[in-house]
Scaffold this motif. Structure first.
Motif, mmCIF file in Angstrom:
data_model
loop_
_atom_site.group_PDB
_atom_site.id
_atom_site.type_symbol
_atom_site.label_atom_id
_atom_site.label_comp_id
_atom_site.label_asym_id
_atom_site.label_seq_id
_atom_site.Cartn_x
_atom_site.Cartn_y
_atom_site.Cartn_z
ATOM 1 N N ALA A 234 0.825 -1.210 0.000
ATOM 2 C CA ALA A 234 0.000 0.000 0.000
ATOM 3 C C ALA A 234 0.859 1.259 0.000
ATOM 4 O O ALA A 234 0.542 2.250 -0.661
ATOM 5 N N MET A 235 1.974 1.247 0.735
ATOM 6 C CA MET A 235 2.852 2.413 0.794
ATOM 7 C C MET A 235 3.554 2.670 -0.539
ATOM 8 O O MET A 235 3.788 3.814 -0.930
ATOM 9 N N THR A 236 3.903 1.602 -1.242
ATOM 10 C CA THR A 236 4.681 1.756 -2.471
ATOM 11 C C THR A 236 3.833 1.719 -3.734
ATOM 12 O O THR A 236 4.248 2.251 -4.771
ATOM 13 N N GLY A 237 2.661 1.077 -3.657
ATOM 14 C CA GLY A 237 1.867 0.887 -4.861
ATOM 15 C C GLY A 237 2.427 -0.191 -5.765
ATOM 16 O O GLY A 237 1.959 -0.370 -6.892
ATOM 17 N N LEU A 238 3.424 -0.923 -5.291
ATOM 18 C CA LEU A 238 4.071 -1.960 -6.093
ATOM 19 C C LEU A 238 3.448 -3.316 -5.785
ATOM 20 O O LEU A 238 3.057 -3.587 -4.655
ATOM 21 N N ASP A 239 3.392 -4.171 -6.812
ATOM 22 C CA ASP A 239 2.904 -5.516 -6.559
ATOM 23 C C ASP A 239 4.019 -6.360 -5.950
ATOM 24 O O ASP A 239 5.155 -5.906 -5.789
ATOM 25 N N LEU A 240 3.696 -7.604 -5.634
ATOM 26 C CA LEU A 240 4.639 -8.454 -4.921
ATOM 27 C C LEU A 240 5.895 -8.729 -5.744
ATOM 28 O O LEU A 240 7.006 -8.812 -5.207
ATOM 29 N N ASP A 241 5.736 -8.854 -7.043
ATOM 30 C CA ASP A 241 6.892 -9.100 -7.899
ATOM 31 C C ASP A 241 7.875 -7.942 -7.845
ATOM 32 O O ASP A 241 9.096 -8.135 -7.736
ATOM 33 N N LEU A 242 7.364 -6.727 -7.921
ATOM 34 C CA LEU A 242 8.242 -5.554 -7.886
ATOM 35 C C LEU A 242 8.853 -5.357 -6.505
ATOM 36 O O LEU A 242 9.998 -4.918 -6.381
ATOM 37 N N ILE A 243 8.093 -5.677 -5.457
ATOM 38 C CA ILE A 243 8.634 -5.630 -4.103
ATOM 39 C C ILE A 243 9.807 -6.596 -3.980
ATOM 40 O O ILE A 243 10.849 -6.284 -3.394
ATOM 41 N N THR A 244 9.660 -7.780 -4.560
ATOM 42 C CA THR A 244 10.704 -8.801 -4.478
ATOM 43 C C THR A 244 11.978 -8.341 -5.158
ATOM 44 O O THR A 244 13.085 -8.578 -4.665
ATOM 45 N N ARG A 245 11.852 -7.679 -6.300
ATOM 46 C CA ARG A 245 13.046 -7.180 -7.001
ATOM 47 C C ARG A 245 13.896 -6.315 -6.076
ATOM 48 O O ARG A 245 15.122 -6.430 -6.061
#
Length: 502
Positions: free
Chosen positions: A46-57
């Motif tokens: 929610a803070m980043t607006g990134l999905d799990l894949d992008l968070i993992t990167r």
């Protein structure tokens, strides 16, 4: 996700295997653990607006290293799609045996393709209007099972035992972690100002509704029907409405399986192959895999299949939690923010990838091999998979003192989301720039400065797909100013206008 009959099946199987008291205790424990994990993932997405894949990167895996987790994620969703298609096909065949089972599997595996063809447009309609059917049918199903059962099940025998509890929890945890990771697919749409809502609403829907409603309902149904295959007992209890009900539930859940699976496959292919045939191609591919899985009767090997894939996800979650809660805030390993763009990331994150693979292998051997025993192996394998995934990157970062750099180059400050700006500021016209390749206007925090393109800037998606750049941005000194980028973009716009006019 709550309406998946897979949860009825798994809840019933755990109850028949370990007893009602032990299974129910594991459902409560799974709810607590799942809520904690989901709250962490929901907050970050929610803070980043990134999905799990992008968070993992940006959590230590690197641009190419995170493709490993995309493949794991995709296989999980395709496995669930196959299981759900098999249950629905079995139910339809039981009432309409005129068509052979393979034909029903073909229909149930591909029925979600046209619904997912346009993303969430049709999916939203299915989720919204079939929801009430699921709620009514679930209550009716449980009542019918209790009223018409010829069995007299005992809810207290076999009684609660530590072996039963940990055995059930060990089989349950792989599914818990899938639910935790799945939270990120939805909570990323919640705005920064509603982060607390994400941390409460996400786990309430994805965790509590499943483990405190669907799993217990599956346990009761298994005790009163004597079986754990919903495709078999639903139509027997509810007749024609049973067909309507299971079709509605399976359309709802398999649409989500297809949507998440196709996105994960697209992410994997774009990074490793730099091939982007389009999300619709991957939707059809998921349908093909679901059909093959249904034909192989993957639902008959439920615990083994779910446990094997879940072990990889447990190790993956361990790495993510370590990075979010320890490595970035406590060890202060840079960058402090979550970087997801190819043009700035290192390709491989050795600590994260190696910890995931080692944790998954060790956990799978213990869990599936029943080491030291069939009752203890699954829970021990789960704990070690998560523990190695969590502790491995921390130990490597402490020992190597920053030897494994996470960034290939450092972006300028104005191209970084420091979380202090509001959503309105980030979405303002001044902060939005057109991509030099596709022309879409996106936030600067999702763009990459590029020495190869005339515009000197690309959105992260076009950057990820670029095949011929040889990643020169990571080997050449290139740091254009904001003004230079805007001038180059204006020149590209003028040139394109001239080309279009003749």
């Amino acid at each position: 996700m709550t309406s998946s009959v897979f949860f009825l099946a798994l809840g019933g199987q755990l109850t028949l295997t370990f007893g009602f008291p032990s299974a129910m205790a594991s459902f409560v424990a799974g709810t607590i653990l799942g809520w904690l994990g989901s709250a962490v993932i929901a907050r970050v997405t929610a803070m980043t607006g990134l999905d799990l894949d992008l968070i993992t990167r940006g959590s230590g895996f690197g641009f190419l290293g995170s493709a490993v987790t995309s493949l794991i994620y995709a296989v999980n969703w395709m496995m669930y799609a196959a299981i759900e298609a098999a249950y629905l096909g079995t139910a339809l065949h039981s009432k309409m045996p005129g068509l052979p089972t393979p034909v029903w599997f073909l229909i149930t595996a591909f029925v979600s393709v046209p619904i997912c063809w346009y993303g969430f447009t049709q999916n939203d309609f299915v989720q919204r209007w079939l929801g009430p059917i699921f709620l009514v049918g679930l209550v009716w199903l449980v009542v019918a099972a209790v009223q018409h059962s010829s069995l007299a099940p005992s809810f207290s025998s076999p009684g609660f035992s530590a072996i039963g509890f940990f055995g059930s929890l060990g089989a349950l945890l792989p599914n818990v972690v899938i639910q935790i990771l799945g939270t990120g697919d939805f909570s990323r749409f919640i705005r920064k100002t509603e982060v607390r809502k994400a941390m409460l609403a996400g786990p309430a829907v994805v965790i509590a509704a499943v483990y405190l409603i669907s799993f217990p309902a599956g346990a009761v149904l298994a005790l009163y029907t004597g079986g754990d295959n919903p495709g078999t007992y639903i139509t027997g209890l509810l007749g024609v409405f049973g067909l309507v009900w299971i079709t509605a539930t399976q359309l709802r859940i398999n649409n989500m399986n297809f949507y998440s699976g196709s996105l994960a496959l697209a992410n994997f292919a774009s990074r490793i192959l730099h091939w982007v045939p389009g999300r619709r191609f991957w939707v059809v591919f998921v349908g093909f895999v679901a059909f093959v899985g249904a034909m192989l009767h993957v639902e008959e090997h439920l615990l083994g299949v779910v446990s094997f894939m879940g072990i990889f996800c447990l190790a993956w979650l361990g790495v993510l939690i370590a990075d979010i809660c320890v490595i970035k805030p406590r060890l202060r390993v840079p960058p402090a923010y979550i970087e997801h763009r190819r043009g700035y990331l290192a390709n491989w994150g050795v600590p994260a990838v190696s910890s995931l693979l080692v944790g998954a292998v060790v956990g799978a051997v213990l869990s599936l091999g029943g080491i030291p025993s069939a009752a203890v192996g699954p829970i021990l394998g789960d704990v070690l998979a998560f523990g190695i995934g969590f502790g491995g990157p921390i130990l490597v970062e402490l020992g190597m003192k920053g030897r494994f750099a996470r960034l290939a180059r450092q972006p300028a400050a104005e191209w970084i989301d420091d979380f202090s700006r509001t959503d309105e500021e980030m979405e303002s016209a001044d902060n939005m720039l057109p991509c030099g390749n596709c022309g879409e206007r996106v936030m600067r925090e999702d763009m990459v400065t590029c020495p190869v393109t005339d515009s000197h800037v690309l959105c992260s998606v076009c950057c990820a797909m670029h095949r011929t750049c040889a990643e020169r941005c990571k080997t050449e000194a290139f740091s254009p100013t904001d003004g230079d980028v805007r001038r180059q973009l204006d020149l590209v716009v003028v040139r394109r206008r001239d080309e279009e006019s003749g």
